[in-house]
Enzyme design. Structure first.
Site, PDB file in Angstrom:
ATOM      1  N   LYS A   8       0.873  -1.183   0.000  1.00 38.30           N
ATOM      2  CA  LYS A   8       0.000   0.000   0.000  1.00 38.30           C
ATOM      3  C   LYS A   8       0.907   1.229   0.000  1.00 38.30           C
ATOM      4  O   LYS A   8       2.065   1.159   0.422  1.00 38.30           O
ATOM      5  CB  LYS A   8      -0.928   0.039   1.214  1.00 38.30           C
ATOM      6  CG  LYS A   8      -0.246   0.042   2.613  1.00 38.30           C
ATOM      7  CD  LYS A   8       0.218   1.386   3.127  1.00 38.30           C
ATOM      8  CE  LYS A   8       0.936   1.281   4.480  1.00 38.30           C
ATOM      9  NZ  LYS A   8       1.683   2.437   4.906  1.00 38.30           N
ATOM     10  N   GLY A  95      10.218  -3.100   6.036  1.00 41.22           N
ATOM     11  CA  GLY A  95      10.423  -1.891   6.851  1.00 41.22           C
ATOM     12  C   GLY A  95      10.467  -0.653   5.987  1.00 41.22           C
ATOM     13  O   GLY A  95      11.263   0.261   6.197  1.00 41.22           O
ATOM     14  N   GLY A  97       7.556   1.250   4.799  1.00 43.26           N
ATOM     15  CA  GLY A  97       6.388   2.138   4.746  1.00 43.26           C
ATOM     16  C   GLY A  97       5.365   1.673   3.729  1.00 43.26           C
ATOM     17  O   GLY A  97       4.459   2.419   3.357  1.00 43.26           O
ATOM     18  N   GLY A 100       4.114  -4.185   3.985  1.00 40.11           N
ATOM     19  CA  GLY A 100       4.285  -5.564   3.503  1.00 40.11           C
ATOM     20  C   GLY A 100       3.976  -6.619   4.554  1.00 40.11           C
ATOM     21  O   GLY A 100       3.243  -7.575   4.288  1.00 40.11           O
ATOM     22  N   GLY A 101       4.525  -6.453   5.745  1.00 40.22           N
ATOM     23  CA  GLY A 101       4.270  -7.424   6.819  1.00 40.22           C
ATOM     24  C   GLY A 101       2.798  -7.419   7.201  1.00 40.22           C
ATOM     25  O   GLY A 101       2.204  -8.474   7.450  1.00 40.22           O
ATOM     26  N   SER A 102       2.204  -6.231   7.233  1.00 38.77           N
ATOM     27  CA  SER A 102       0.783  -6.105   7.584  1.00 38.77           C
ATOM     28  C   SER A 102      -0.081  -6.838   6.560  1.00 38.77           C
ATOM     29  O   SER A 102      -1.060  -7.503   6.918  1.00 38.77           O
ATOM     30  CB  SER A 102       0.374  -4.624   7.613  1.00 38.77           C
ATOM     31  OG  SER A 102       1.197  -3.897   8.483  1.00 38.77           O
ATOM     32  N   ALA A 103       0.263  -6.701   5.284  1.00 40.11           N
ATOM     33  CA  ALA A 103      -0.498  -7.371   4.222  1.00 40.11           C
ATOM     34  C   ALA A 103      -0.375  -8.887   4.370  1.00 40.11           C
ATOM     35  O   ALA A 103      -1.390  -9.605   4.313  1.00 40.11           O
ATOM     36  CB  ALA A 103       0.012  -6.936   2.849  1.00 40.11           C
ATOM     37  N   ASP A 135      -2.014  -1.116  10.517  1.00 41.00           N
ATOM     38  CA  ASP A 135      -2.221  -1.097   9.068  1.00 41.00           C
ATOM     39  C   ASP A 135      -2.995  -2.320   8.582  1.00 41.00           C
ATOM     40  O   ASP A 135      -3.437  -2.348   7.429  1.00 41.00           O
ATOM     41  CB  ASP A 135      -0.866  -1.096   8.340  1.00 41.00           C
ATOM     42  CG  ASP A 135      -0.318   0.312   8.117  1.00 41.00           C
ATOM     43  OD1 ASP A 135      -1.083   1.284   8.239  1.00 41.00           O
ATOM     44  OD2 ASP A 135       0.882   0.419   7.795  1.00 41.00           O
TER      45      ASP A 135
HETATM   46  C1  LIG Z   1       2.513   4.797   9.597  1.00 41.18           C
HETATM   47  C2  LIG Z   1       1.465   3.835   9.071  1.00 41.18           C
HETATM   48  O1  LIG Z   1       2.077   2.831   8.254  1.00 41.18           O
HETATM   49  C3  LIG Z   1       0.464   4.583   8.195  1.00 41.18           C
HETATM   50  O2  LIG Z   1      -0.321   3.731   7.406  1.00 41.18           O
HETATM   51  C4  LIG Z   1       0.745   3.117  10.217  1.00 41.18           C
HETATM   52  O3  LIG Z   1       0.119   4.068  11.059  1.00 41.18           O
HETATM   53  C5  LIG Z   1       1.656   2.199  11.005  1.00 41.18           C
HETATM   54  O4  LIG Z   1       0.983   0.999  11.188  1.00 41.18           O
HETATM   55  P1  LIG Z   1       1.736  -0.354  11.660  1.00 41.18           P
HETATM   56  O5  LIG Z   1       3.067  -0.465  11.016  1.00 41.18           O
HETATM   57  O6  LIG Z   1       0.753  -1.467  11.486  1.00 41.18           O
HETATM   58  O7  LIG Z   1       1.994  -0.025  13.188  1.00 41.18           O
HETATM   59  P2  LIG Z   1       1.830  -0.953  14.493  1.00 41.18           P
HETATM   60  O8  LIG Z   1       2.583  -2.224  14.268  1.00 41.18           O
HETATM   61  O9  LIG Z   1       0.400  -1.035  14.901  1.00 41.18           O
HETATM   62  O10 LIG Z   1       2.582  -0.048  15.567  1.00 41.18           O
HETATM   63  C6  LIG Z   1       3.998   0.111  15.599  1.00 41.18           C
HETATM   64  C7  LIG Z   1       4.291   1.303  16.509  1.00 41.18           C
HETATM   65  O11 LIG Z   1       3.972   2.533  15.822  1.00 41.18           O
HETATM   66  C8  LIG Z   1       3.313   3.455  16.675  1.00 41.18           C
HETATM   67  N1  LIG Z   1       1.964   3.742  16.146  1.00 41.18           N
HETATM   68  C9  LIG Z   1       1.445   3.001  15.108  1.00 41.18           C
HETATM   69  C10 LIG Z   1       0.220   3.296  14.580  1.00 41.18           C
HETATM   70  C11 LIG Z   1      -0.513   4.379  15.138  1.00 41.18           C
HETATM   71  N2  LIG Z   1      -1.732   4.703  14.655  1.00 41.18           N
HETATM   72  N3  LIG Z   1       0.001   5.094  16.176  1.00 41.18           N
HETATM   73  C12 LIG Z   1       1.241   4.801  16.669  1.00 41.18           C
HETATM   74  O12 LIG Z   1       1.702   5.478  17.594  1.00 41.18           O
HETATM   75  C13 LIG Z   1       3.305   2.813  18.052  1.00 41.18           C
HETATM   76  O13 LIG Z   1       4.475   3.277  18.700  1.00 41.18           O
HETATM   77  C14 LIG Z   1       3.443   1.337  17.772  1.00 41.18           C
HETATM   78  O14 LIG Z   1       4.068   0.647  18.817  1.00 41.18           O
HETATM   79  N1  LIG Z   2       5.719 -11.047   6.887  1.00 45.16           N
HETATM   80  C1  LIG Z   2       6.564 -10.048   7.200  1.00 45.16           C
HETATM   81  N2  LIG Z   2       7.184  -9.351   6.225  1.00 45.16           N
HETATM   82  C2  LIG Z   2       8.026  -8.336   6.547  1.00 45.16           C
HETATM   83  N3  LIG Z   2       8.324  -7.969   7.808  1.00 45.16           N
HETATM   84  C3  LIG Z   2       7.729  -8.619   8.815  1.00 45.16           C
HETATM   85  C4  LIG Z   2       6.829  -9.677   8.551  1.00 45.16           C
HETATM   86  N4  LIG Z   2       6.377 -10.117   9.733  1.00 45.16           N
HETATM   87  C5  LIG Z   2       6.970  -9.393  10.683  1.00 45.16           C
HETATM   88  N5  LIG Z   2       7.792  -8.484  10.151  1.00 45.16           N
HETATM   89  C6  LIG Z   2       8.578  -7.488  10.938  1.00 45.16           C
HETATM   90  O1  LIG Z   2       7.952  -6.215  10.738  1.00 45.16           O
HETATM   91  C7  LIG Z   2       8.927  -5.203  10.530  1.00 45.16           C
HETATM   92  C8  LIG Z   2       8.327  -4.138   9.610  1.00 45.16           C
HETATM   93  O2  LIG Z   2       8.163  -4.704   8.343  1.00 45.16           O
HETATM   94  P1  LIG Z   2       7.138  -4.166   7.234  1.00 45.16           P
HETATM   95  O3  LIG Z   2       7.741  -4.525   5.921  1.00 45.16           O
HETATM   96  O4  LIG Z   2       5.778  -4.644   7.519  1.00 45.16           O
HETATM   97  O5  LIG Z   2       7.255  -2.597   7.499  1.00 45.16           O
HETATM   98  P2  LIG Z   2       6.459  -1.404   6.912  1.00 45.16           P
HETATM   99  O6  LIG Z   2       6.179  -1.638   5.477  1.00 45.16           O
HETATM  100  O7  LIG Z   2       7.195  -0.155   7.259  1.00 45.16           O
HETATM  101  O8  LIG Z   2       5.108  -1.490   7.701  1.00 45.16           O
HETATM  102  P3  LIG Z   2       4.013  -0.369   7.883  1.00 45.16           P
HETATM  103  O9  LIG Z   2       3.916   0.436   6.623  1.00 45.16           O
HETATM  104  O10 LIG Z   2       2.804  -1.238   8.176  1.00 45.16           O
HETATM  105  O11 LIG Z   2       4.514   0.429   9.062  1.00 45.16           O
HETATM  106  C9  LIG Z   2      10.125  -5.924   9.921  1.00 45.16           C
HETATM  107  O12 LIG Z   2      11.342  -5.312  10.270  1.00 45.16           O
HETATM  108  C10 LIG Z   2      10.030  -7.339  10.487  1.00 45.16           C
HETATM  109  O13 LIG Z   2      10.817  -7.461  11.656  1.00 45.16           O
END
Ligand SMILES: C[C@](O)(CO)[C@H](O)COP(=O)(O)OP(=O)(O)OC[C@H]1O[C@@H](n2ccc(N)nc2=O)[C@H](O)[C@@H]1O
Ligand SMILES: Nc1ncnc2c1ncn2[C@@H]1O[C@H](COP(=O)(O)OP(=O)(O)OP(=O)(O)O)[C@@H](O)[C@H]1O
Length: 274
Positions: A8, A95, A97, A100-103, A135
């Protein structure tokens, strides 16, 4: 069964107040990028709850027990899921933005929930998916959506970008989401995202803002450089996605990007369906 959990990007991202639970309320539009996806294969096996996960593609995404796919399975244990052997091929940068992990977690949760012996209804699924991450609820919908609350209060929106091209550039740095929230300073966009997105696309720049963009570009020079280089390609709109470090640009035509222009970065180009 093979699933294709996609990335996303965020169109605008306002971070509102911190909540009593430590999370922040946000205001954003989530846009699925179906052309950039992981590949997750589930082999259902006879017998009671047990799961294994193998991650291929030479990508480090942390310990298997912490993987959101395994965490999704664990959340479903009380509902008698089948035994399953899972293989994940990561293609979405980690990691980055891009969610990917959320999906991966949300797709796995939805697919396995359907095969549990005890019914997992829509309300319960919505609770469980938010336990996985803020996410994650969006990926159950996986259509352009306005996201409020932690990101779980979702409403479908139409965005005028059908046929546009998305150039997505990820510099080789990981950003921890929690750390990024700690980098935010006083300056925040005053314009609600749904108001900004209702304007014509050529007016978005300067109106549709990501509150992470300035602080993350200040903290990470590679992000500042990618933003500057993206601007020289004259996109209709460009911004940081989520908490970074990925930067995207929207173009009415296939973007022309000279070889090596974003040296060392993961670069992808996809045409948008919405
Ligand atoms: C930045 C975004 O990617 C925008 O779509 C999201 O808000 C982040 O979502 P995400 O990666 O699923 O985050 P989570 O795994 O729920 O939270 C990771 C950390 O980010 C912070 N966090 C996240 C989401 C949110 N609405 N408020 C927060 O303060 C918190 O410190 C939390 O411990
Ligand atoms: N299936 C997965 N794929 C990638 N990372 C994962 C997965 N499961 C757990 N993780 C952990 O989640 C952390 C963040 O990865 P991800 O790729 O989801 O970050 P992101 O895209 O920045 O997420 P978001 O946009 O939701 O904040 C990674 O450093 C890893 O330790």
């Amino acid at each position: 069964m093979t699933l294709y959990p996609n990335a996303k990007v965020n169109l605008g991202l306002r971070v509102l107040g911190e909540r009593p639970d430590g999370y922040h309320d946000i205001d954003t539009v989530f846009l699925p990028v179906v052309g950039l996806h992981d590949v997750l294969t589930l082999h259902l096996l006879p017998g009671g709850p047990a799961c294994t996960l193998e991650v291929g593609g030479g990508v480090d995404c942390g310990a298997v027990r912490d993987n959101l796919i395994v965490r999704a399975y664990e959340l479903l244990r009380p509902y008698a899921p089948p035994a399953v052997r899972m293989e994940l091929r990561k293609q979405i940068p980690v990691g980055a933005g891009l969610g990917g992990g959320s999906a991966d977690g949300a797709f796995a949760l939805a697919a396995i929930a359907q095969r549990c012996q005890r019914a997992v209804g829509a309300g319960l699924l919505a609770e469980l998916v938010l336990e996985l991450g803020s996410d994650c609820p969006f990926f159950l919908l996986n259509r352009p959506a306005l996201g409020r609350g932690r990101g779980e209060r979702l409403r479908s929106v139409s965005v005028p970008i059908a046929g546009f091209w998305l150039l997505l550039v990820t510099p080789p740095v990981h950003v921890s989401t929690g750390w990024a929230f700690g980098q935010l300073e006083g300056e925040r966009s005053p314009i609600p995202v749904d108001e900004a997105i209702a304007k014509p696309l050529n007016e978005w720049q300067g109106l549709l803002l990501n509150d992470f963009q300035c602080p993350i570009a200040r903290a990470i020079p590679q992000v500042a450089e990618v933003l500057e280089r993206m601007a020289t390609l004259a996109p209709s709109y460009y911004a940081l996605s989520g908490s970074g470090p990925s930067v995207y640009g929207l173009f009415p035509q296939h973007p022309e990007c000279p070889e090596g222009f974003f040296s060392g970065c993961h670069v992808s180009v996809t045409q948008l369906a919405w």
